[in-house]
Scaffold this motif. Structure first.
Motif, PDB file in Angstrom:
ATOM      1  N   MET A  71     -11.014  -1.863   5.748  1.00  0.00           N
ATOM      2  CA  MET A  71     -10.140  -0.766   5.342  1.00  0.00           C
ATOM      3  C   MET A  71      -8.745  -0.897   5.961  1.00  0.00           C
ATOM      4  O   MET A  71      -7.748  -0.582   5.312  1.00  0.00           O
ATOM      5  CB  MET A  71     -10.767   0.583   5.704  1.00  0.00           C
ATOM      6  CG  MET A  71     -12.072   0.865   4.961  1.00  0.00           C
ATOM      7  SD  MET A  71     -11.949   0.769   3.166  1.00  0.00           S
ATOM      8  CE  MET A  71     -11.117   2.302   2.812  1.00  0.00           C
ATOM      9  N   PHE A  72      -8.671  -1.380   7.209  1.00  0.00           N
ATOM     10  CA  PHE A  72      -7.364  -1.564   7.835  1.00  0.00           C
ATOM     11  C   PHE A  72      -6.544  -2.582   7.059  1.00  0.00           C
ATOM     12  O   PHE A  72      -5.363  -2.362   6.777  1.00  0.00           O
ATOM     13  CB  PHE A  72      -7.506  -2.006   9.292  1.00  0.00           C
ATOM     14  CG  PHE A  72      -6.177  -2.255   9.958  1.00  0.00           C
ATOM     15  CD1 PHE A  72      -5.428  -1.197  10.441  1.00  0.00           C
ATOM     16  CD2 PHE A  72      -5.670  -3.532  10.073  1.00  0.00           C
ATOM     17  CE1 PHE A  72      -4.192  -1.416  11.029  1.00  0.00           C
ATOM     18  CE2 PHE A  72      -4.434  -3.763  10.654  1.00  0.00           C
ATOM     19  CZ  PHE A  72      -3.694  -2.701  11.137  1.00  0.00           C
ATOM     20  N   GLU A  73      -7.171  -3.684   6.707  1.00  0.00           N
ATOM     21  CA  GLU A  73      -6.467  -4.729   5.957  1.00  0.00           C
ATOM     22  C   GLU A  73      -5.954  -4.188   4.627  1.00  0.00           C
ATOM     23  O   GLU A  73      -4.828  -4.456   4.226  1.00  0.00           O
ATOM     24  CB  GLU A  73      -7.398  -5.920   5.716  1.00  0.00           C
ATOM     25  CG  GLU A  73      -6.700  -7.125   5.147  1.00  0.00           C
ATOM     26  CD  GLU A  73      -7.627  -8.322   5.050  1.00  0.00           C
ATOM     27  OE1 GLU A  73      -7.611  -8.959   3.979  1.00  0.00           O
ATOM     28  OE2 GLU A  73      -8.346  -8.611   6.014  1.00  0.00           O
ATOM     29  N   PHE A  74      -6.780  -3.395   3.962  1.00  0.00           N
ATOM     30  CA  PHE A  74      -6.381  -2.821   2.673  1.00  0.00           C
ATOM     31  C   PHE A  74      -5.277  -1.782   2.836  1.00  0.00           C
ATOM     32  O   PHE A  74      -4.271  -1.800   2.125  1.00  0.00           O
ATOM     33  CB  PHE A  74      -7.594  -2.195   1.986  1.00  0.00           C
ATOM     34  CG  PHE A  74      -7.264  -1.498   0.698  1.00  0.00           C
ATOM     35  CD1 PHE A  74      -6.819  -2.208  -0.404  1.00  0.00           C
ATOM     36  CD2 PHE A  74      -7.405  -0.126   0.580  1.00  0.00           C
ATOM     37  CE1 PHE A  74      -6.511  -1.567  -1.594  1.00  0.00           C
ATOM     38  CE2 PHE A  74      -7.107   0.526  -0.602  1.00  0.00           C
ATOM     39  CZ  PHE A  74      -6.653  -0.193  -1.693  1.00  0.00           C
ATOM     40  N   LEU A  75      -5.428  -0.878   3.793  1.00  0.00           N
ATOM     41  CA  LEU A  75      -4.474   0.220   3.959  1.00  0.00           C
ATOM     42  C   LEU A  75      -3.192  -0.195   4.677  1.00  0.00           C
ATOM     43  O   LEU A  75      -2.188   0.513   4.607  1.00  0.00           O
ATOM     44  CB  LEU A  75      -5.139   1.372   4.724  1.00  0.00           C
ATOM     45  CG  LEU A  75      -6.285   2.064   3.982  1.00  0.00           C
ATOM     46  CD1 LEU A  75      -6.995   3.048   4.896  1.00  0.00           C
ATOM     47  CD2 LEU A  75      -5.785   2.743   2.720  1.00  0.00           C
ATOM     48  N   ASN A  76      -3.214  -1.330   5.342  1.00  0.00           N
ATOM     49  CA  ASN A  76      -2.050  -1.769   6.110  1.00  0.00           C
ATOM     50  C   ASN A  76      -1.115  -2.663   5.296  1.00  0.00           C
ATOM     51  O   ASN A  76      -0.245  -3.303   5.849  1.00  0.00           O
ATOM     52  CB  ASN A  76      -2.504  -2.489   7.384  1.00  0.00           C
ATOM     53  CG  ASN A  76      -1.402  -2.549   8.412  1.00  0.00           C
ATOM     54  OD1 ASN A  76      -0.666  -1.604   8.595  1.00  0.00           O
ATOM     55  ND2 ASN A  76      -1.300  -3.692   9.081  1.00  0.00           N
ATOM     56  N   GLN A  77      -1.274  -2.688   4.009  1.00  0.00           N
ATOM     57  CA  GLN A  77      -0.392  -3.495   3.169  1.00  0.00           C
ATOM     58  C   GLN A  77       0.996  -2.854   3.108  1.00  0.00           C
ATOM     59  O   GLN A  77       1.119  -1.636   3.058  1.00  0.00           O
ATOM     60  CB  GLN A  77      -0.960  -3.595   1.747  1.00  0.00           C
ATOM     61  CG  GLN A  77      -2.304  -4.292   1.687  1.00  0.00           C
ATOM     62  CD  GLN A  77      -2.839  -4.328   0.286  1.00  0.00           C
ATOM     63  OE1 GLN A  77      -2.384  -5.140  -0.504  1.00  0.00           O
ATOM     64  NE2 GLN A  77      -3.770  -3.437  -0.019  1.00  0.00           N
ATOM     65  N   ASP A  78       1.995  -3.703   3.112  1.00  0.00           N
ATOM     66  CA  ASP A  78       3.361  -3.207   2.978  1.00  0.00           C
ATOM     67  C   ASP A  78       3.679  -2.974   1.502  1.00  0.00           C
ATOM     68  O   ASP A  78       3.274  -3.748   0.638  1.00  0.00           O
ATOM     69  CB  ASP A  78       4.361  -4.200   3.568  1.00  0.00           C
ATOM     70  CG  ASP A  78       4.272  -4.256   5.081  1.00  0.00           C
ATOM     71  OD1 ASP A  78       3.961  -3.212   5.690  1.00  0.00           O
ATOM     72  OD2 ASP A  78       4.500  -5.334   5.654  1.00  0.00           O
ATOM     73  N   ILE A  79       4.407  -1.915   1.265  1.00  0.00           N
ATOM     74  CA  ILE A  79       4.828  -1.614  -0.104  1.00  0.00           C
ATOM     75  C   ILE A  79       6.116  -2.376  -0.369  1.00  0.00           C
ATOM     76  O   ILE A  79       7.077  -2.259   0.403  1.00  0.00           O
ATOM     77  CB  ILE A  79       5.053  -0.103  -0.285  1.00  0.00           C
ATOM     78  CG1 ILE A  79       3.746   0.649   0.007  1.00  0.00           C
ATOM     79  CG2 ILE A  79       5.568   0.214  -1.674  1.00  0.00           C
ATOM     80  CD1 ILE A  79       3.907   2.146   0.081  1.00  0.00           C
ATOM     81  N   PRO A  80       6.161  -3.162  -1.445  1.00  0.00           N
ATOM     82  CA  PRO A  80       7.391  -3.910  -1.731  1.00  0.00           C
ATOM     83  C   PRO A  80       8.523  -2.952  -2.105  1.00  0.00           C
ATOM     84  O   PRO A  80       8.294  -1.812  -2.499  1.00  0.00           O
ATOM     85  CB  PRO A  80       7.007  -4.800  -2.916  1.00  0.00           C
ATOM     86  CG  PRO A  80       5.790  -4.178  -3.502  1.00  0.00           C
ATOM     87  CD  PRO A  80       5.122  -3.376  -2.431  1.00  0.00           C
ATOM     88  N   GLU A  81       9.736  -3.449  -1.977  1.00  0.00           N
ATOM     89  CA  GLU A  81      10.898  -2.650  -2.376  1.00  0.00           C
ATOM     90  C   GLU A  81      10.739  -2.278  -3.846  1.00  0.00           C
ATOM     91  O   GLU A  81      10.518  -3.145  -4.693  1.00  0.00           O
ATOM     92  CB  GLU A  81      12.198  -3.449  -2.194  1.00  0.00           C
ATOM     93  CG  GLU A  81      12.589  -3.636  -0.748  1.00  0.00           C
ATOM     94  CD  GLU A  81      12.939  -2.328  -0.065  1.00  0.00           C
ATOM     95  OE1 GLU A  81      13.596  -1.468  -0.701  1.00  0.00           O
ATOM     96  OE2 GLU A  81      12.542  -2.153   1.086  1.00  0.00           O
ATOM     97  N   PRO A  82      10.850  -0.997  -4.152  1.00  0.00           N
ATOM     98  CA  PRO A  82      10.634  -0.580  -5.549  1.00  0.00           C
ATOM     99  C   PRO A  82      11.758  -1.015  -6.461  1.00  0.00           C
ATOM    100  O   PRO A  82      12.933  -0.932  -6.101  1.00  0.00           O
ATOM    101  CB  PRO A  82      10.561   0.946  -5.452  1.00  0.00           C
ATOM    102  CG  PRO A  82      11.294   1.279  -4.212  1.00  0.00           C
ATOM    103  CD  PRO A  82      11.132   0.110  -3.271  1.00  0.00           C
TER     104      PRO A  82
END
Length: 109
Positions: free
Chosen positions: A95-106
């Motif tokens: 879950m950490f790996e999944f939730l710790n993803q960075d959101i790319p610049e929109p």
């Protein structure tokens, strides 16, 4: 109800979905919180603590046990439940790996 078609998804996607199921009902969250506080617990204790009927608590315990997050040891006519530390650590990592993803610049929306 249609089939889940889990075979078309990756093992990682299926794992994330299964672990997320543990948190999909507030009663399961309350059960896990209680087990963390007191280490082990009987179904009857959870009934009085959480305030739901015994069959309801039992069903949520069954779900958590099927997910592997808790273990149950039979003691006489009762079952004593506790968190499975190995499975909990595995779930935390997934879950950490999944939730710790960075959101790319929109660049949309």
């Amino acid at each position: 109800m249609g089939l889940a078609k889990t075979e078309i998804f990756t093992d990682e996607q299926n794992n994330i979905s299964l672990f997320a199921k543990a948190f999909s009902h507030p009663a399961r969250v309350a059960i896990l919180q209680k087990l963390f506080k007191i280490d082990t617990c009987y179904c009857g204790d959870l009934v009085s603590e959480i305030g739901l009927a015994q069959p309801t608590i039992s069903q949520h315990l069954k779900e958590l046990k099927q997910l592997g997050l808790i273990k149950g040891n039979v003691e006489g006519t009762s079952v004593c439940y506790c968190i499975d530390p190995e499975k909990w650590q595995e779930m935390k990592g997934v879950m950490f790996e999944f939730l710790n993803q960075d959101i790319p610049e929109p660049d949309c929306c």
